[in-house]
Design a protein around this motif. Structure first.
Motif, short mmCIF file in Angstrom:
data_model
loop_
_atom_site.label_atom_id
_atom_site.label_comp_id
_atom_site.label_asym_id
_atom_site.label_seq_id
_atom_site.Cartn_x
_atom_site.Cartn_y
_atom_site.Cartn_z
N THR A 34 107.30 -2.77 -25.30
CA THR A 34 105.55 -2.90 -24.85
C THR A 34 105.43 -3.78 -23.92
O THR A 34 106.33 -4.53 -23.75
N TYR A 35 104.60 -3.59 -23.36
CA TYR A 35 104.34 -4.47 -22.37
C TYR A 35 102.63 -5.62 -22.51
O TYR A 35 101.46 -4.87 -22.56
N PHE A 36 102.89 -6.91 -21.53
CA PHE A 36 101.50 -7.80 -21.53
C PHE A 36 100.91 -8.58 -20.29
O PHE A 36 102.52 -8.13 -19.86
N PRO A 37 100.10 -8.59 -19.86
CA PRO A 37 99.72 -8.79 -19.21
C PRO A 37 100.99 -10.09 -18.92
O PRO A 37 100.97 -10.85 -19.98
N HIS A 38 100.54 -10.36 -18.08
CA HIS A 38 101.30 -12.12 -17.38
C HIS A 38 100.89 -13.20 -18.03
O HIS A 38 101.61 -13.97 -18.64
N GLU A 39 99.55 -13.35 -18.32
CA GLU A 39 99.35 -14.51 -19.17
C GLU A 39 99.34 -14.17 -20.28
O GLU A 39 99.73 -15.69 -20.76
#
Length: 285
Positions: free
Chosen positions: A135-140
């Motif tokens: 799973t990938y989240f935006p950097h913030e």
């Protein structure tokens, strides 16, 4: 393709599907890049769309991946195995790419809200992609999650020597499986927009669906920084976070739905009258 009908009749029909061999983009740089086998997007050439145009199935498919990696699961084409009750549905967002995406209003680690970028009225996009291992989240959101995990885990120390995944923590006690530590962590909660008289729609990711135990016995985060693959403002829900859920992609109604499931064996759903089904879905959306 040879199909066998319910009455045993065999039919030869032409469909296009196959293994991807010419991939592009930064997703290939992720820890586990994989090739697709079936085309399951919502595009005109996807396998479900081709089957639906032939009148064989409704333009729906789904999967149910068992929580235990040693177990299996199942995939289905058509809506026969989509539960008529207990599903949470969100509308699919139309876009130039043939992906299953929607938008999320906020992301929580337990009761703590993580940062969600909202610029010019644009909510964070969420892509459901079982073809992605992680799973990938935006950097913030990713950095906020890392800070929350470090603050809430005093018995763990970051171990940068462990290259299994970008973020791994060494516990001060022996760990053999996620079951040994899952009670020490909180679920990740993706909150979607709600409408009047409808229960708020939330996609919950339990600790066992975002934590991985490395060969060193460390606790590693199966959520990665999306900027590394060019997704600076998009959440990608991958295989690791889709386990233990029956997920259905309904191209007829342009929606995605999910429900908790043991994923042991598919069960045909009981039918409801067509007019009642349409009325219920219009209320949920």
């Amino acid at each position: 393709m040879r199909l066998i009908t319910a009455d045993g009749e065999r039919q030869n029909m032409d469909f296009v599907f196959g293994c991807a061999h010419d991939q592009q983009g930064k997703l290939l740089d992720s820890p586990a890049s994989t090739d697709g086998i079936l085309g399951l997007s919502n595009g005109a050439m996807s396998l479900p769309t081709q089957l639906a145009k032939q009148g064989i199935i409704s333009n729906v498919f789904g999967h149910c991946i068992a929580t235990d990696p040693s177990s299996s699961g199942y995939m289905f084409l058509g809506d026969d195995y989509v539960p008529r009750w207990g599903m949470t549905w969100v509308p699919v967002r139309n876009g130039p790419e043939d992906v299953y995406s929607t938008v999320v209003q906020k992301v929580n680690y337990g009761g703590q809200e993580l940062n969600v970028r909202e610029q010019a009225g644009k909510l964070t996009q969420v892509i459901f992609d079982s073809g992605s291992s992680y799973t990938y989240f935006p950097h913030e959101i990713y950095t906020s999650l890392i800070a929350s995990l470090e603050a809430a885990s005093p018995g763990f120390a970051r171990d940068e020597s462990d290259q299994t995944l970008p973020f791994c923590m060494k516990p001060n006690f022996p760990v053999r499986s996620v079951d040994d530590v899952k009670q020490l962590f909180k679920p990740l909660l993706l909150h979607f927009s709600k409408t009047w008289f409808v229960i708020p729609r939330t996609f919950a990711i339990a600790p066992e669906n975002y934590l991985i135990i490395s060969d060193k016995g460390n606790v590693c985060l199966g959520v990665l920084d999306g900027t590394e693959i060019g997704h600076s403002s998009t959440i990608v829900i991958g295989d690791v976070s889709l386990r233990g859920k029956l997920v259905a992609y309904d191209n007829d109604e342009n929606q995605i739905g999910w429900a908790q499931s043991g994923c042991t064996r598919p069960q045909k759903a009981s039918r409801v009258p067509f007019f009642l089904s349409r009325a219920l879905r219009s209320q949920l959306l």
